[in-house]
Scaffold this motif. Structure first.
Motif: not given
Length: 312
Positions: A35-40, A60-63, A102-103, A45-46
């Motif tokens: 899964y990807v959290d685009c806005t950690f 995988i988390v992005f911020d 999931g994203i 949510h993560s």
């Protein structure tokens, strides 16, 4: 209307993700999924996703905000990417993680960012007009006020902030900046005080919102990310997006419906617009409950849409 700063303070808001239960349920998380959290952000949510993942799962988390790294859990299943989510495809390829199951993208500004005076997001503090989510970027809100033309400022405040007298505001800024500094929030508010209509807090929240969106190219980043999603999701993989602005929500709605952020023209012969690669899980957006809005007023303009990639 977009997410705006609210004077109501809640020390726990930073840790309370918007529509947490609805997001976790909507992603239909598989224990061994990726899964990807685009806005950690604060990682709310993560943490919910990680609770559903098993030992073989991956997140995988992005911020792009450097502060977000402080919230990372000590969990080997997590990979942190300190970049804007517009680069999602590049980094999923780098980590050999795609396609994913999931994203998630929560497009709201965290309360932490509003509450850090020096970041310049808030109307409550006298601070430099910065508003950069990524401190490595060069353009600040003060830069925009100095360099944008009157016409560009007019369009900016009208479209991104829905400011009622955006034309007058733009003209005033261009006039005042020749003789007054517009480097801090106080300098700016004093310079354009004559333009304020209605509640000053609401008025400046709309103005600051427009500047923030432009500084961070938020709509551009969203479009770039969305156009990659169909290639990054597994069949039956899900994407959930929380928006806070009418233009953001329209982009997501169109994308889920047509596979494009802009409604495609109908075929001249058959009148159809092609087939979207997505199946709608939510035909209408999910809204926060009245109880959630009471405990977290900044959630009041949130809309959650969920879609699933159709089987090939």
């Amino acid at each position: 209307m977009a997410e705006q700063e609210n004077d109501e303070r809640n020390s726990e808001v930073y840790h309370v993700p918007v529509m947490f239960r609805e997001v976790i349920e909507g992603l239909a998380i598989k224990p061994d999924g990726v899964y990807v959290d685009c806005t950690f952000g604060a990682g709310g949510h993560s943490r919910g996703i990680l609770e559903k993942l098993g030992a073989d799962g991956k997140l995988i988390v992005f911020d792009q905000d450097a502060d977000a790294k402080q919230n990372l859990p000590n969990d080997q299943r997590v990979i942190f990417v300190p970049e804007n989510f517009r680069y999602i495809g590049r980094f999923l390829k780098f980590y050999k993680a795609s396609p994913v199951d999931g994203i998630l993208a929560d497009l709201g500004v965290s309360s932490h960012q509003f509450d850090e005076a020096e970041r310049g997001f808030s109307i409550r503090f006298d601070a430099p007009l910065d508003m950069r989510m990524d401190q490595r970027a060069k353009v600040t809100a003060a830069t925009l006020l100095e360099e944008m033309s009157e016409q560009e400022l007019h369009k900016l405040f009208e479209q991104y902030g829905e400011v009622t007298n955006s034309k007058t505001l733009a003209k005033t800024i261009v006039q005042k900046r020749t003789s007054l500094p517009l480097k801090t929030s106080r300098q700016f508010k004093d310079a354009v005080a004559e333009c304020v209509k209605g509640n000053p807090n609401k008025y400046f929240a709309q103005v600051f919102q427009a500047l923030r969106i432009k500084v961070n190219d938020e709509f551009g980043a969203l479009e770039t990310m969305l156009t990659q999603v169909a290639d990054l999701l597994k069949p039956e993989g899900r994407i959930a997006v929380i928006t806070f602005h009418s233009l953001e929500d329209r982009m997501v709605k169109q994308f889920f419906k047509y596979g494009s952020v802009n409604e495609p023209e109908a075929d001249e012969i058959y009148g159809n617009r092609g087939r979207s690669p997505f199946t709608l899980i939510t035909k209408k957006p999910i809204l926060p409950s009245p109880e959630e809005i009471r405990t977290n007023p900044r959630a009041r303009s949130a809309k959650l849409r969920i879609a699933m990639k159709a089987e090939s």
